[in-house]
Motif scaffolding. Structure first.
Motif, PDB file in Angstrom:
ATOM      1  N   ASN A   6      38.971  15.199 -37.936  1.00  0.00           N
ATOM      2  CA  ASN A   6      39.402  16.018 -36.810  1.00  0.00           C
ATOM      3  C   ASN A   6      39.176  15.303 -35.475  1.00  0.00           C
ATOM      4  O   ASN A   6      39.970  15.452 -34.538  1.00  0.00           O
ATOM      5  CB  ASN A   6      38.662  17.357 -36.815  1.00  0.00           C
ATOM      6  N   VAL A  67      36.964  22.705 -34.023  1.00  0.00           N
ATOM      7  CA  VAL A  67      37.333  21.939 -35.228  1.00  0.00           C
ATOM      8  C   VAL A  67      36.354  20.804 -35.505  1.00  0.00           C
ATOM      9  O   VAL A  67      36.356  20.238 -36.604  1.00  0.00           O
ATOM     10  CB  VAL A  67      38.777  21.398 -35.106  1.00  0.00           C
ATOM     11  N   GLU A  72      38.537  25.839 -38.039  1.00  0.00           N
ATOM     12  CA  GLU A  72      39.827  25.462 -38.605  1.00  0.00           C
ATOM     13  C   GLU A  72      40.898  25.418 -37.507  1.00  0.00           C
ATOM     14  O   GLU A  72      40.875  26.213 -36.562  1.00  0.00           O
ATOM     15  CB  GLU A  72      40.245  26.485 -39.681  1.00  0.00           C
ATOM     16  N   TRP A  73      41.868  24.504 -37.685  1.00  0.00           N
ATOM     17  CA  TRP A  73      42.971  24.409 -36.737  1.00  0.00           C
ATOM     18  C   TRP A  73      43.775  25.707 -36.698  1.00  0.00           C
ATOM     19  O   TRP A  73      44.284  26.101 -35.651  1.00  0.00           O
ATOM     20  CB  TRP A  73      43.891  23.240 -37.115  1.00  0.00           C
ATOM     21  N   SER A  74      43.875  26.377 -37.831  1.00  0.00           N
ATOM     22  CA  SER A  74      44.657  27.612 -37.918  1.00  0.00           C
ATOM     23  C   SER A  74      44.049  28.748 -37.097  1.00  0.00           C
ATOM     24  O   SER A  74      44.723  29.749 -36.819  1.00  0.00           O
ATOM     25  CB  SER A  74      44.789  28.044 -39.383  1.00  0.00           C
ATOM     26  N   GLN A  75      42.800  28.600 -36.709  1.00  0.00           N
ATOM     27  CA  GLN A  75      42.139  29.634 -35.924  1.00  0.00           C
ATOM     28  C   GLN A  75      42.371  29.503 -34.422  1.00  0.00           C
ATOM     29  O   GLN A  75      41.974  30.382 -33.651  1.00  0.00           O
ATOM     30  CB  GLN A  75      40.620  29.602 -36.211  1.00  0.00           C
ATOM     31  N   LEU A  78      47.621  30.834 -30.543  1.00  0.00           N
ATOM     32  CA  LEU A  78      48.996  30.377 -30.765  1.00  0.00           C
ATOM     33  C   LEU A  78      49.521  29.506 -29.630  1.00  0.00           C
ATOM     34  O   LEU A  78      50.333  28.604 -29.856  1.00  0.00           O
ATOM     35  CB  LEU A  78      49.915  31.585 -30.975  1.00  0.00           C
ATOM     36  N   TRP A  80      48.216  27.186 -28.139  1.00  0.00           N
ATOM     37  CA  TRP A  80      47.862  25.773 -28.302  1.00  0.00           C
ATOM     38  C   TRP A  80      48.901  25.020 -29.140  1.00  0.00           C
ATOM     39  O   TRP A  80      49.033  23.797 -29.018  1.00  0.00           O
ATOM     40  CB  TRP A  80      46.494  25.640 -28.986  1.00  0.00           C
ATOM     41  N   GLN A  81      49.644  25.721 -29.972  1.00  0.00           N
ATOM     42  CA  GLN A  81      50.558  25.045 -30.904  1.00  0.00           C
ATOM     43  C   GLN A  81      51.628  24.198 -30.201  1.00  0.00           C
ATOM     44  O   GLN A  81      51.815  23.020 -30.560  1.00  0.00           O
ATOM     45  CB  GLN A  81      51.184  26.067 -31.844  1.00  0.00           C
TER      46      GLN A  81
END
Length: 392
Positions: A6, A67, A72-75, A78, A80-81
């Motif tokens: 990471n 991270v 987790e990246w999924s946390q 939105l 940030w995506q």
């Protein structure tokens, strides 16, 4: 191991972010914007390049979800995506530029090249650093600003008249007189270039960065001679100074301004049509379009300060384009090559030879720059020898 992976991803995203802003710097410096405003913009963007990795480290790496500390990246929120996606694209763009740099080869129209490296400090045995802007950069370790590469390149061009076999053009660009490099440096360079005994001399712009250096012309470009003449255009740095006075003074030394009007030069019974453009800073491209009475067998030469006009020149049917402006990037980072280049095409045309349609472009790395720094990118003066293509 996951934290290390990471961490590497965060580093990649930071590099990609810097590449995005570098791309903005490159392209804004290709536009008709005064240096005062470009400098302000560059400082802001450089600050963003420095601050973003810190924001990324704390907001994504260490703060919740973190991270780097088990999150987790999924946390991540939105919003940030899209930011991380753009940074990823920036990193991929840098990789693409590096691969393109590594696989660059001159087109087949360049049939030979040889170089002679001359170390001006050792040759003149004196300190060549003056008191001009950024003079402290000239003394940095491994700076190659005083190691000038005199290159000899041979081009084979299909429309070159057979009677012009072996015609030579001395291609000079980007002298940038500012007082940072002393007058003696440029006097010696011009003297060595004159020893090549070219048939034609072309200067492709960016002559003066400080008007106090205007009187250097008498001892540098002034004495240079060629049987077919000496021709010049100016560049964006001249536009930032008193361009009319620069143009007049250089013309008074016997150099011919190609932007005043195109030149039809008769040589061995054939016509060399030469035009110059300083667009986008001075003049417009349509000012140098070919006239309808140009004979089909004229050989067409365009001198354009920026290589950004290459595609236009190809559409207009020019045979040869000579440019400078990009300085080869000045600093090249192995293995990626040049990073900064003031061009709408980024680092694509920083230096070398390129071919499109029936038009050959030669981009000089130039001699100097307002920032006297060269790493893995030596200054360059080129003698171009022209041959007609094989008619078999």
């Amino acid at each position: 191991m996951e934290a290390i992976a990471n961490g590497l991803i965060l580093l990649m995203l930071s590099i990609g972010h810097a590449e995005l802003w570098t791309s903005v710097i490159n392209r804004t410096h290709a536009l008709k914007i005064h240096e005062v405003y470009l400098k302000r913009l560059r400082h802001v963007l450089e600050l963003l390049m420095v601050l973003f990795p810190l924001v990324l480290l704390f907001a994504v790496g260490l703060s919740d979800p973190g991270v780097l500390v088990g999150g987790e990246w999924s946390q991540l929120p939105l919003w940030w995506q899209p930011i991380l996606l753009l940074c990823t694209l920036g990193f991929l763009g840098l990789i693409y530029s590096g691969v393109r740099h590594q696989f660059y080869r001159p087109p087949r129209q360049q049939t030979a090249q040889e170089s002679e490296l001359i170390h001006l400090r050792e040759r003149l045995k004196q300190d060549l650093i003056g008191e001009g802007p950024y003079h402290y950069l000239a003394g940095l370790p491994f700076n190659e600003i005083f190691s000038v590469e005199f290159t000899r390149k041979t081009f084979q061009l299909s429309r070159l008249p057979e009677k012009w076999e072996g015609l030579t053009i001395l291609h000079l660009s980007d002298l940038h007189f500012s007082g940072t490099l002393k007058r003696e440096y440029f006097i010696e360079l011009c003297r060595i270039a004159q020893e090549m005994k070219p048939d034609l001399i072309i200067f492709a712009g960016d002559l003066i960065d400080r008007m106090e250096c205007l009187d250097w012309l008498q001892e540098t470009l002034g004495p240079m001679q060629a049987p077919l003449g000496r021709f010049f255009i100016l560049g964006n740095h001249d536009w930032n100074q008193e361009s009319l006075q620069i143009r007049q003074t250089l013309s008074e030394t016997g150099w011919i301004d190609l932007t005043a009007e195109p030149v039809r030069l008769q040589h061995e019974g054939q016509t060399l049509f030469m035009a110059g453009t300083e667009a986008p800073w001075m003049g417009k491209l349509q000012d140098v379009k070919l006239s309808e009475d140009n004979a089909a067998d004229d050989f067409l030469l365009l001198v354009s300060h920026t290589p950004d006009n290459f595609h236009w020149a190809e559409r207009e049917g020019y045979d040869l384009v000579l440019s400078g402006h990009t300085h080869g990037g000045q600093v090249r980072v192995p293995p990626f090559g040049p990073i900064f280049a003031p061009s709408l095409h980024g680092t694509r045309y920083t230096s070398g030879t390129f071919f499109r349609g029936s038009t050959l472009l030669h981009v000089s790395r130039g001699v100097s720059g307002i920032h006297p720094l060269r790493w893995f990118c030596r200054p360059e003066i080129s003698l171009l020898t022209l041959h007609s293509a094989d008619k078999k």
